[in-house]
Design an enzyme around this catalytic site. Structure first.
Site, PDB file in Angstrom:
ATOM      1  N   ASN A   1      -4.921   6.416  -2.093  1.00 33.81           N
ATOM      2  CA  ASN A   1      -4.589   6.630  -0.533  1.00 33.81           C
ATOM      3  C   ASN A   1      -4.050   8.156  -0.341  1.00 33.81           C
ATOM      4  O   ASN A   1      -4.328   8.856   0.546  1.00 33.81           O
ATOM      5  CB  ASN A   1      -3.735   5.747  -0.102  1.00 33.81           C
ATOM      6  CG  ASN A   1      -4.259   4.472   0.091  1.00 33.81           C
ATOM      7  OD1 ASN A   1      -5.763   4.467   0.347  1.00 33.81           O
ATOM      8  ND2 ASN A   1      -3.553   3.430   0.413  1.00 33.81           N
TER       9      ASN A   1
ATOM     10  N   SER B   1       0.930  -1.229  -0.039  1.00 29.50           N
ATOM     11  CA  SER B   1       0.019  -0.073   0.033  1.00 29.50           C
ATOM     12  C   SER B   1       0.928   1.293   0.140  1.00 29.50           C
ATOM     13  O   SER B   1       0.480   2.489  -0.595  1.00 29.50           O
ATOM     14  CB  SER B   1      -0.888   0.102   1.412  1.00 29.50           C
ATOM     15  OG  SER B   1      -1.419  -1.227   1.492  1.00 29.50           O
TER      16      SER B   1
ATOM     17  N   GLU C   1      -4.652  -0.513  -8.665  1.00 29.14           N
ATOM     18  CA  GLU C   1      -3.687   0.563  -9.061  1.00 29.14           C
ATOM     19  C   GLU C   1      -2.349  -0.328  -9.865  1.00 29.14           C
ATOM     20  O   GLU C   1      -2.028  -1.072  -8.908  1.00 29.14           O
ATOM     21  CB  GLU C   1      -3.156   1.345  -8.189  1.00 29.14           C
ATOM     22  CG  GLU C   1      -4.222   2.402  -7.634  1.00 29.14           C
ATOM     23  CD  GLU C   1      -4.101   3.187  -6.549  1.00 29.14           C
ATOM     24  OE1 GLU C   1      -4.687   4.529  -6.385  1.00 29.14           O
ATOM     25  OE2 GLU C   1      -3.213   2.935  -5.532  1.00 29.14           O
TER      26      GLU C   1
ATOM     27  N   HIS D   1      -1.807  -2.960  -6.984  1.00 32.32           N
ATOM     28  CA  HIS D   1      -2.575  -2.440  -5.535  1.00 32.32           C
ATOM     29  C   HIS D   1      -4.079  -2.794  -5.575  1.00 32.32           C
ATOM     30  O   HIS D   1      -4.778  -1.977  -6.080  1.00 32.32           O
ATOM     31  CB  HIS D   1      -2.211  -1.066  -5.184  1.00 32.32           C
ATOM     32  CG  HIS D   1      -2.449  -0.380  -3.964  1.00 32.32           C
ATOM     33  ND1 HIS D   1      -3.064   0.810  -3.575  1.00 32.32           N
ATOM     34  CD2 HIS D   1      -2.729  -1.338  -2.720  1.00 32.32           C
ATOM     35  CE1 HIS D   1      -3.397   0.921  -2.459  1.00 32.32           C
ATOM     36  NE2 HIS D   1      -3.056  -0.197  -1.763  1.00 32.32           N
TER      37      HIS D   1
END
Ligand SMILES: NC(=O)c1ccc[n+]([C@@H]2O[C@H](COP(=O)([O-])OP(=O)(O)OC[C@H]3O[C@@H](n4cnc5c(N)ncnc54)[C@H](O)[C@@H]3O)[C@@H](O)[C@H]2O)c1
Length: 325
Positions: A232, A154, A189, A177
């Site tokens: 994120n 992450s 991702e 991801h």
């Protein structure tokens, strides 16, 4: 040569590894699910069984739910015979046979040797650079030379993990991801490290685009290697402001959430979302991003730090921004 993926090795049978193994098996892939100890592998298999059973009961009650919705909307009432006929027409496309076939496609293991013939390895082990580097360094010599390797990190730099591989394999290494829960969130991702080839990127985007989770086709998106990647990074900035609103008592915690749901169309409020993800996880991610961006991304707000220091990590400890006891 176009990558043909029939067998996938998923390393780490925790939260993400188990979800990924399940979705891959539902899509007809042969999966080797590996962890360091038998109890972790079995824990992963137990979560997969339970998730597939949830899918089954959702599918099997689908026809009745559709009928009830229709009755409610139109005032029409179906007779038992009409219900039975509709149930037959709306028969679920997922049944016990498919559930068992998906389970049978997953081979749980603790042995590295079982990964040697896979076409793709996706790593979902603990978020520690040295653990991931050691793992890939070892797998590089054990797994078939044409296999592509991917990390589900992450927050760690994909290129830093890539360095643990031999020069040839580095071209076949990238970040994939996935988002929790993979069964219902379709985004992936796709991140190139410094030495990832364009062919590897294209191949993996094509492979992912052919998959479906419980609800949607999977959605691969190319993202540059940057701290927090895309989701994120944006989410972190929003959560940071929500934490500051809490800290400055701009509104009561419940009202912060109500405001963002009712005013910005969010499906969940930022504070309940943070409690669900884990305040410790968010805190460490914010510290990490602050350091990696040399201060460009802000430090975690004091209110978040205080909750984490007090051991209040959200739902998993029973207390965070809200009380779950
Ligand atoms: N949890 C999330 O919401 C989420 C979302 C996206 C990405 N990620 C990333 O996915 C990765 C895994 O996260 P998680 O939440 O599933 O963790 P987790 O703690 O639930 O599971 C990790 C598993 O990896 C196993 N493991 C550790 N070292 C290993 C090794 N050398 N070989 C094989 N197995 C090993 C552990 O025994 C454990 O079962 C992390 O990099 C994390 O950052 C997590």
């Amino acid at each position: 040569m176009v990558l043909f993926v029939e067998r996938v090795g998923v390393v780490g049978a925790g939260t993400m590894g188990a979800q990924l193994a399940e979705v891959l098996a539902l899509n007809g892939k042969q999966v080797v699910l590996k962890d360091v100890e038998e109890r972790f592998v079995q824990g992963g298999m137990e979560r997969i069984r339970s998730s597939l059973n949830q899918l089954l009961s959702f599918q099997q009650t689908k026809a009745d739910r559709e009928l009830e919705k229709f009755e409610e909307k139109t005032g029409v009432r179906f007779s038992p015979e009409q219900r039975e006929a509709a149930r037959k027409t709306l028969r679920p496309n997922f049944d016990e046979k498919r559930r068992d076939a998906a389970l049978a496609r997953i081979k749980p293991t603790t042995r590295d040797e079982d990964l040697k013939d896979v076409d793709l390895v996706v790593e979902a082990v603990v978020e520690k650079l040295d653990v991931k580097r050691d793992l890939f360094g070892k797998l590089d010599t054990q797994v078939n030379a044409s296999a592509v390797f991917a990390t589900n990190t992450s927050a760690l730099p994909v290129s830093d993990i890539q360095e643990a591989l031999s020069p040839r394999r580095r071209q076949k290494f990238l970040g994939l991801h996935f988002f929790n829960p993979i069964q219902t969130l379709p985004l992936v991702e796709v991140i190139a490290g410094r030495e990832t080839s364009e062919e590897t990127m294209e191949d993996c985007i094509n492979v992912i685009a052919q998959l479906r989770n419980h609800r949607y086709p999977m959605a691969p998106v190319r993202v540059k290697e940057t701290p927090g990647f895309l989701v994120n990074r944006v989410l972190g900035a929003m959560l940071h402001e929500a934490f500051r609103c809490y800290e400055e008592r701009i509104a009561a915690p419940r009202d912060v959430d109500i405001a963002m749901k009712a005013g910005a169309g969010f499906p969940m409020g930022p504070l309940e979302l943070a409690d669900m993800v884990g305040l410790d996880v968010i805190y460490h991610a914010m510290v990490n991003t602050h350091e990696r961006t040399k201060g460009q991304a802000p430090k975690p707000p004091a209110a978040l730090e205080a909750l984490v220091r007090a051991g209040h990590f959200g739902r998993k400890t029973g207390k965070g921004f809200f009380d779950y006891s």
